[in-house]
Structures are given as C-alpha cells and as structure tokens.
Scaffold this motif. Sequence first.
Motif, mmCIF file in Angstrom:
data_model
loop_
_atom_site.group_PDB
_atom_site.id
_atom_site.type_symbol
_atom_site.label_atom_id
_atom_site.label_comp_id
_atom_site.label_asym_id
_atom_site.label_seq_id
_atom_site.Cartn_x
_atom_site.Cartn_y
_atom_site.Cartn_z
ATOM 1 N N ILE A 185 -31.425 11.471 -7.404
ATOM 2 C CA ILE A 185 -30.311 10.674 -6.883
ATOM 3 C C ILE A 185 -30.584 9.174 -6.925
ATOM 4 N N GLY A 186 -31.823 8.787 -7.217
ATOM 5 C CA GLY A 186 -32.119 7.372 -7.371
ATOM 6 C C GLY A 186 -32.446 6.641 -6.094
ATOM 7 N N ASN A 187 -32.403 7.317 -4.946
ATOM 8 C CA ASN A 187 -32.768 6.715 -3.662
ATOM 9 C C ASN A 187 -33.946 7.480 -3.068
ATOM 10 N N SER A 198 -26.141 9.232 5.109
ATOM 11 C CA SER A 198 -24.690 9.155 5.129
ATOM 12 C C SER A 198 -24.104 10.439 4.546
ATOM 13 N N ALA A 199 -22.791 10.593 4.701
ATOM 14 C CA ALA A 199 -22.123 11.777 4.161
ATOM 15 C C ALA A 199 -22.252 11.826 2.641
ATOM 16 N N THR A 200 -22.201 10.662 2.004
ATOM 17 C CA THR A 200 -22.336 10.617 0.543
ATOM 18 C C THR A 200 -23.740 11.032 0.107
ATOM 19 N N GLU A 201 -24.750 10.530 0.812
ATOM 20 C CA GLU A 201 -26.127 10.898 0.475
ATOM 21 C C GLU A 201 -26.369 12.384 0.699
ATOM 22 N N MET A 202 -25.814 12.923 1.774
ATOM 23 C CA MET A 202 -25.960 14.357 2.032
ATOM 24 C C MET A 202 -25.337 15.175 0.909
ATOM 25 N N GLN A 203 -24.176 14.738 0.433
ATOM 26 C CA GLN A 203 -23.509 15.449 -0.644
ATOM 27 C C GLN A 203 -24.313 15.391 -1.932
ATOM 28 N N GLN A 204 -24.882 14.231 -2.234
ATOM 29 C CA GLN A 204 -25.701 14.085 -3.441
ATOM 30 C C GLN A 204 -26.934 14.987 -3.374
ATOM 31 N N SER A 253 -39.440 15.974 -2.128
ATOM 32 C CA SER A 253 -39.124 14.552 -1.961
ATOM 33 C C SER A 253 -39.089 13.826 -3.303
ATOM 34 N N LYS A 254 -40.076 14.068 -4.141
ATOM 35 C CA LYS A 254 -40.116 13.428 -5.460
ATOM 36 C C LYS A 254 -38.949 13.886 -6.331
#
Length: 303
Positions: free
Chosen positions: A230-232, A276-282, A223-224
């Motif tokens: 990714i900054g989120n 989201s799809a973008t977060e999954m990709q990141q 998690s860390k």
Amino acid sequence: MWADFSLILIPLLLSILSMGVAVAIIYCWLRKQNRHYRESPLTQDLMRPPGYSLQLKVNELGDEVTLYLMFMLGAPILLYSFHLSESYFGGEPESALRTAISFAMGMGVVGFLGYRLSKTLDEKKKYALGLQGEMFTGEELNQLMLDGCRVFHDIQFPYGNIDHVVVSPSGVFSINTKMRGKPKHGDGRAELIVDYQNNVLRFPDYEHPIPHNQLEAESNWLSKHLTSAIGNQVKVQPILALPGWFIKERIGRGLVTVINPTKPNRFFVNNHITLSATEMQQIAHQLEQLCRNVKPSYRAKKK
C-alpha cells in the motif's frame, strides 16, 4: 513348475488387481466429473476459514488411519493365503516351523502397522485439538466485525501460516493460537500466569516458553508485505491467543501480548485511532488477496 509358482502368486495377483480396479474407478469418476455438463456455480475462490490448514492435515491423517486399518485387516488374510497356496498348490508339507514362521510374520506386520496407527492417531488428536482452538478463536474474533473491524484467517506466508489477522481502527494485529490441554483434576487447573520477565507461560503443571520469535517473525513479514503493497508504513502487533485459559496474572511487559480470546473487544477496539477508513480498506484488500485461494469443489479447470 511355472504353473505351481503362478498358483502361489494368485492371492497377490488378486490383491493387486482389486487395488488397480479401485484406482481405475476413482480415476474414471474424476474424469467423468470434469466432463459433466454441470459444475460449481462459484466463479471465484473462497476465503480460508479458521484452522483451514489444520483441517487439511486432520483430513490427511484420517485417510492414513483408514489405510492402516485396511492393511491391518488385509495383511493377515494375504499371508494366510500365501501359506495355503504353498501348502495345497506348491506341495509344501505342513509343519510346526512353517506355521510358526507364518504366524510370526503376520504378528510382525500387524504389530508394525499397529504401532504406526497409534502414532498417527496421536498426531491426529494433536492437530484436531489445535483445530478446535483456532476455530474457537476465529469465532470470537469474527465478532469484532460488528465493531467495524476486518478479520482474516489462515494466511499463508513463506514460513507457515498466520492463524488470524485483525484490522481495526486501533491497528493491525497478527494472532497466533496455541491450544494447550489442562489437567483433569486440581484447583486452578485452567489458570495461567504470563511471566514476561522470564519469557515463560506458567501452566498449573508445567512451564512453556513464550514463542516470541515465531510471533515476531509472522508480524514482521506481514508488516513488510502490507507496507510494500500500500506504500505506507504498516505496523503489525503480535498476539498470542490461549483459548480456555484464565490469565490469573501478568508479570512485567513484553513485545508479544498474551490473551484469552473470549470477548476480544478490549484488546482490539479502543479510542486510540491509528488507521483511517481508507487505510483499513487498502489493508483489507491486500489481506483478502492472501487468503482467498480455496478452490471450489467440482469446478472444471480453465484451459
């Protein structure tokens, strides 16, 4: 006197020479492969498959088993050669005492090597069983990619490795696989009760604590790492997978979810969308960087 002493050492010198020749042949072969005009066409590292760390350990223990077998076969011959050398070249008279000492030394060496071989075989069996469990869990989790999930295996971190990671629209999950043998006989021999209230797994013939500290350490580190990358904020849920066991009952609730990895859709794919799809990709990109580090064989190192 020196001639007699050198003759006594002939078996040892021949053994050392044969080992040196074998090492030299392997070294020259490796050098030849590095200079060969053909190499692996792969230009990037491979992804770590399920159980890759355990496979390396099983291979290492297999090499140890081979060495112990070679020593067990060679040690008596070497000791017998020493005995004959002392008798025929060193002039030592044969006697019941000399024979008993040589026999005792041989039995002692073989006994010690046999003990180490037995321990290594037991350890190899344990790792091989764990490898099968991780491979089975990995194969089941890979089916989640049909539902739009991303699955990664054997991710290294400072305290060991994370067996599997699933990235789905429902979140990120770190999965630790534990392979436990079951009794050969008896009713309900593959049934399991998960007692979250007392933090134990109740197998048919014994109880084992739920390793929540280990699983939480893995999920917290991941998690860390992902949050920083990714900054989120990325929350990772720890999962304990027990292949081959039917979970008969769950008592209470805990921070670590215990599952049988067969048909895992119900645990990782639901209508609760958190990524989201973008977060999954990141997230998937960062995980790929962690587990794409298996070097292709027969590829020359870049200078």
